[in-house]
Design an enzyme around this catalytic site. Structure first.
Site, PDB file in Angstrom:
ATOM      1  N   CYS A 206     -28.910 -37.483 -30.128  1.00  0.00           N
ATOM      2  CA  CYS A 206     -29.151 -38.924 -30.012  1.00  0.00           C
ATOM      3  C   CYS A 206     -30.217 -39.122 -28.937  1.00  0.00           C
ATOM      4  O   CYS A 206     -30.813 -38.162 -28.456  1.00  0.00           O
ATOM      5  CB  CYS A 206     -27.862 -39.662 -29.680  1.00  0.00           C
ATOM      6  SG  CYS A 206     -27.216 -39.292 -28.036  1.00  0.00           S
TER       7      CYS A 206
ATOM      8  N   CYS B 228     -29.195 -31.584 -25.525  1.00  0.00           N
ATOM      9  CA  CYS B 228     -28.763 -31.933 -26.875  1.00  0.00           C
ATOM     10  C   CYS B 228     -29.679 -33.041 -27.369  1.00  0.00           C
ATOM     11  O   CYS B 228     -29.929 -34.006 -26.652  1.00  0.00           O
ATOM     12  CB  CYS B 228     -27.314 -32.423 -26.846  1.00  0.00           C
ATOM     13  SG  CYS B 228     -26.797 -33.130 -28.417  1.00  0.00           S
TER      14      CYS B 228
ATOM     15  N   CYS C 264     -20.493 -34.661 -27.003  1.00  0.00           N
ATOM     16  CA  CYS C 264     -19.876 -35.395 -28.107  1.00  0.00           C
ATOM     17  C   CYS C 264     -19.971 -34.536 -29.382  1.00  0.00           C
ATOM     18  O   CYS C 264     -20.619 -33.486 -29.382  1.00  0.00           O
ATOM     19  CB  CYS C 264     -20.578 -36.741 -28.300  1.00  0.00           C
ATOM     20  SG  CYS C 264     -22.228 -36.621 -29.009  1.00  0.00           S
TER      21      CYS C 264
ATOM     22  N   CYS D 264     -28.232 -35.345 -23.694  1.00  0.00           N
ATOM     23  CA  CYS D 264     -27.282 -34.828 -22.707  1.00  0.00           C
ATOM     24  C   CYS D 264     -27.619 -33.380 -22.341  1.00  0.00           C
ATOM     25  O   CYS D 264     -28.028 -32.595 -23.191  1.00  0.00           O
ATOM     26  CB  CYS D 264     -25.866 -34.879 -23.277  1.00  0.00           C
ATOM     27  SG  CYS D 264     -25.280 -36.550 -23.557  1.00  0.00           S
TER      28      CYS D 264
ATOM     29  N   LYS E 276     -21.745 -34.832 -31.948  1.00  0.00           N
ATOM     30  CA  LYS E 276     -23.129 -34.616 -32.406  1.00  0.00           C
ATOM     31  C   LYS E 276     -23.714 -33.350 -31.783  1.00  0.00           C
ATOM     32  O   LYS E 276     -24.468 -32.629 -32.425  1.00  0.00           O
ATOM     33  CB  LYS E 276     -24.001 -35.814 -32.052  1.00  0.00           C
ATOM     34  CG  LYS E 276     -23.723 -37.034 -32.879  1.00  0.00           C
ATOM     35  CD  LYS E 276     -24.653 -38.163 -32.468  1.00  0.00           C
ATOM     36  CE  LYS E 276     -24.327 -39.420 -33.229  1.00  0.00           C
ATOM     37  NZ  LYS E 276     -25.194 -40.534 -32.845  1.00  0.00           N
TER      38      LYS E 276
END
Length: 183
Positions: A53, A50, A85, A57, A87
């Protein structure tokens, strides 16, 4: 006209029964072809990360017919133990958003501020990369003129720019990310 509570309940019950049993469906999609659900098409879970951010992750993306349709945390990861999360879950909406920026854009209006139209225009990738390279070379020239060597790490670069006053007013400290505070 006076309606008793009993008559009102009779009429409502009759209308509800007619709506569910006797009338055609009012759903706009009911008359079309049945849409297939997530598991009805063949697909595969592909491991990825991912990029919502800076943590990146571990994630898995379910791909059907060449299109990503579901994102979840990588179930084999010790980092996030199979969870993501919000996001991470919204990344598909970002990917397929029809209003997303697909090409580099250049500001043509030098004025900045609230309510000011930046007048962005699309440019080619070559022009964008050349503009970035020119800005970096200009920064290198400024650092060399100030007697500073070119640092290898971004935190060192920010520290040196701050010490010369080229980055911003030294009385206005900024936080540049986790673990990289300028204080």
């Amino acid at each position: 006209m006076k309606v008793s509570r009993r008559d009102f309940l009779k009429v409502t019950a009759a209308a509800g029964t007619m709506a569910t049993v006797g009338m055609p469906s009012l759903n706009a999609f009911a008359m079309g072809a049945k849409q297939k659900l997530l598991g009805e098409y063949p697909g595969e879970w592909l491991p990825t990360t991912c990029q919502g951010c800076t943590t990146w992750c571990p994630a898995e993306v379910f791909v059907q017919d060449g299109r990503a349709v579901k994102v979840k945390g990588n179930r084999y990861s010790k980092q996030n133990e199979g969870s993501l999360c919000p996001k991470g879950h919204i990344s598909l909406q970002q990917l397929y958003d029809p209003d997303r920026v697909k090409v580099p854009m250049k500001r043509t209006n030098p004025k900045k501020g609230r309510g000011v139209d930046p007048k962005f225009v699309p440019i080619t990738w070559d022009e964008a990369l050349n503009t970035i390279a020119e800005k970096m070379m200009e920064l290198r020239r400024l650092l060399t003129q100030a007697g500073l060597e070119i640092p290898r790490f971004s935190n060192s670069l920010i520290t040196q720019l701050r010490s010369t006053g080229l980055l911003y007013n030294a009385s206005n400290p900024i936080d540049v990310g986790p673990g990289l505070s300028m204080e």
